[in-house]
Design a protein around this motif. Structure first.
Motif, PDB file in Angstrom:
ATOM      1  N   LEU A  73       0.826  -1.195   0.000  1.00  0.00           N
ATOM      2  CA  LEU A  73       0.000   0.000   0.000  1.00  0.00           C
ATOM      3  C   LEU A  73       0.868   1.255   0.000  1.00  0.00           C
ATOM      4  O   LEU A  73       2.029   1.220   0.397  1.00  0.00           O
ATOM      5  CB  LEU A  73      -0.932   0.007   1.213  1.00  0.00           C
ATOM      6  CG  LEU A  73      -2.190  -0.858   1.089  1.00  0.00           C
ATOM      7  CD1 LEU A  73      -1.842  -2.332   1.215  1.00  0.00           C
ATOM      8  CD2 LEU A  73      -3.217  -0.482   2.148  1.00  0.00           C
ATOM      9  N   ASP A  75       0.756   3.712   1.895  1.00  0.00           N
ATOM     10  CA  ASP A  75       1.125   4.206   3.222  1.00  0.00           C
ATOM     11  C   ASP A  75       2.237   3.397   3.868  1.00  0.00           C
ATOM     12  O   ASP A  75       2.629   3.654   5.000  1.00  0.00           O
ATOM     13  CB  ASP A  75      -0.104   4.253   4.143  1.00  0.00           C
ATOM     14  CG  ASP A  75      -0.691   2.870   4.435  1.00  0.00           C
ATOM     15  OD1 ASP A  75      -0.064   1.858   4.078  1.00  0.00           O
ATOM     16  OD2 ASP A  75      -1.788   2.803   5.019  1.00  0.00           O
ATOM     17  N   THR A 103     -10.398  -1.397  -1.114  1.00  0.00           N
ATOM     18  CA  THR A 103      -9.805  -0.073  -1.041  1.00  0.00           C
ATOM     19  C   THR A 103      -9.670   0.490  -2.451  1.00  0.00           C
ATOM     20  O   THR A 103      -9.706  -0.265  -3.441  1.00  0.00           O
ATOM     21  CB  THR A 103      -8.428  -0.110  -0.357  1.00  0.00           C
ATOM     22  OG1 THR A 103      -7.955   1.225  -0.144  1.00  0.00           O
ATOM     23  CG2 THR A 103      -7.410  -0.856  -1.200  1.00  0.00           C
ATOM     24  N   ASP A 107      -4.867   4.016  -3.332  1.00  0.00           N
ATOM     25  CA  ASP A 107      -4.154   3.763  -2.085  1.00  0.00           C
ATOM     26  C   ASP A 107      -3.119   2.651  -2.223  1.00  0.00           C
ATOM     27  O   ASP A 107      -2.499   2.255  -1.225  1.00  0.00           O
ATOM     28  CB  ASP A 107      -5.146   3.371  -0.980  1.00  0.00           C
ATOM     29  CG  ASP A 107      -6.079   4.518  -0.618  1.00  0.00           C
ATOM     30  OD1 ASP A 107      -5.636   5.682  -0.705  1.00  0.00           O
ATOM     31  OD2 ASP A 107      -7.246   4.252  -0.275  1.00  0.00           O
ATOM     32  N   THR A 196       0.472  10.431   2.691  1.00  0.00           N
ATOM     33  CA  THR A 196      -0.578   9.886   3.545  1.00  0.00           C
ATOM     34  C   THR A 196      -0.301  10.327   4.982  1.00  0.00           C
ATOM     35  O   THR A 196       0.831  10.690   5.320  1.00  0.00           O
ATOM     36  CB  THR A 196      -0.604   8.347   3.486  1.00  0.00           C
ATOM     37  OG1 THR A 196       0.705   7.849   3.794  1.00  0.00           O
ATOM     38  CG2 THR A 196      -1.019   7.860   2.108  1.00  0.00           C
ATOM     39  N   SER A 229      -3.786   5.083   5.443  1.00  0.00           N
ATOM     40  CA  SER A 229      -4.540   5.437   4.231  1.00  0.00           C
ATOM     41  C   SER A 229      -6.047   5.269   4.422  1.00  0.00           C
ATOM     42  O   SER A 229      -6.800   5.430   3.471  1.00  0.00           O
ATOM     43  CB  SER A 229      -4.068   4.589   3.043  1.00  0.00           C
ATOM     44  OG  SER A 229      -4.174   3.208   3.327  1.00  0.00           O
TER      45      SER A 229
END
Length: 399
Positions: A73, A75, A103, A107, A196, A229
């Protein structure tokens, strides 16, 4: 965003480690944005969250099945999965447990479909780090006695199923057969400057999940958290391996891979066997006899044991302000050792003193602001190299 944890269930045995490398264990009876409270044999004790390195169950957890797909991801979270699909910009990640979450593809950073050996993983990391100018499909080429390599094509990723990746290239949407062309993975474009929210801790699970969490709540025997995120997850405490509060605030030398590791005997030789080098190679988190590192009345969970003459260099993973350690000759050497310890930051000498076996261990704190490469040299002192086993308890750099 403040870290919010509420205890509703019965006390659970946990162990914590502070940034000062001190440990404590007991039943977890309180956890807030500011403090962690453990009920120990000596009563309840509070520890500030800002000084916490990690918090983990006191007993080992059984490992869980990990998925072959790896989802990264934006983040910084990393999630092994058993299946991955996308429909109109929404990704569905199915975990080995059978649970799933969704999601936005905005992201996501990358999705790796195929298992990789060390060389292929290096190629994959290089492609991801190259920051393609658009989404990318990464394909595996070679095999069948031919060298395996990875290549990628930039465009726009659309829907993804078990069999097909819909990929837009030069205005056309091409259905890419995942098995026919060996799709190794997908990379999602991130605009420069995209960011993020900062995470407060990393949640590690037995299934290999590593979540960067900005909010965490303990509800009964379930840990509920929200990733940086915005993904909400609930995981049983029985699957929690660790809550890592360091997040780059600290790095132990024993956890870093040296860029240089050179040992030389007192009586020089150009033909040193591999077994001899292994015998005198520095040790991580233990002494040369495999014991816990002890200096004075303290035990150290982390640290180095280094024999003369050894030179070890590390490239620091970020900006740090100070280096800390407790240093002394291994007490098991019965006062025989004597070395000269030199520590350099880049090309600047930060510390250069003799360490004798009959001297008490001493704390060392050095300013490493702006240092990119840290070098530890344990050189010969008096008495040849007999007993020259230097311990650096808790050797670490701190932001």
């Amino acid at each position: 965003t403040a870290l919010s944890l509420i205890l509703i269930a019965a006390a659970v045995p946990f162990e914590l480690t502070t940034l000062e490398d001190q440990t404590a264990s007991g039943n977890l009876v309180g956890l807030s944005a500011d403090t962690v409270t453990l009920k120990t044999d000596d009563g309840e004790k509070e520890y500030p969250v800002e000084g916490l390195l990690s918090l983990s169950p006191a007993s080992a957890r059984e490992p869980a099945t990990q998925g072959k797909i790896l989802v990264e991801l934006a983040d910084g979270s990393v999630v092994p999965a058993s299946d991955y699909s996308v429909k109109t910009g929404r990704a569905t990640i199915t975990l080995p447990s059978g649970n799933s979450f969704t999601t936005s593809t905005r992201d996501l950073k990358a999705v790796r479909f195929l298992e990789q050996d060390e060389r292929e993983r290096q190629l994959w990391d290089e492609i991801v780090a190259s920051n393609p100018k658009g989404d990318a499909v990464v394909v595996r080429k070679g095999g069948d006695d031919k060298p395996v390599t990875l290549d990628f094509l930039e465009g726009a990723l659309r829907d993804v199923s078990k069999s097909t990746v819909q990929f837009e290239f030069d205005g056309d949407v091409i259905p890419v057969n995942r098995s026919k062309v060996q799709v190794a993975g997908l990379i999602y474009y991130r605009r420069e400057g995209s960011s993020t929210p900062q995470a407060l801790c990393r949640v590690d699970t037995t299934g290999g999940e590593r979540w960067m969490a900005k909010e965490v709540t303990l509800n009964g025997d379930q840990l509920q958290f929200t990733s940086a995120s915005g993904i909400e997850r609930t995981v049983s405490l029985s699957r929690i391996e660790n809550l890592d509060f360091s997040l780059g605030k600290i790095a132990y030398l024993s956890d870093l891979q040296p860029v240089k590791d050179d040992w030389r005997p007192f009586l020089g030789s150009s033909n040193i066997s591999d077994s001899t080098r292994k015998l005198f190679k520095f040790r991580r988190d233990q002494t040369f006899t495999g014991d816990t590192i002890r200096l004075g009345q303290r035990e150290f969970r982390k640290g180095l044991a280094v024999h003369s003459r050894s030179e070890i260099s590390y490239r620091l993973p970020g900006e740090f302000s100070r280096f800390e350690a407790i240093i002394g000759i291994d007490p098991n050497q019965k006062n025989r050792g004597h070395v000269r310890l030199e520590i350099r930051g880049d090309n600047r000498v930060l510390f250069d003193e003799a360490i004798a076996g009959d001297a008490a261990a001493v704390p060392l704190e050095l300013d490493v602001s702006g240092v990119g490469r840290l070098t530890v040299l344990v050189d010969f002192g008096e008495g040849w190299d007999i007993g020259d086993q230097l311990l650096l308890g808790g050797a670490r750099v701190i932001r």
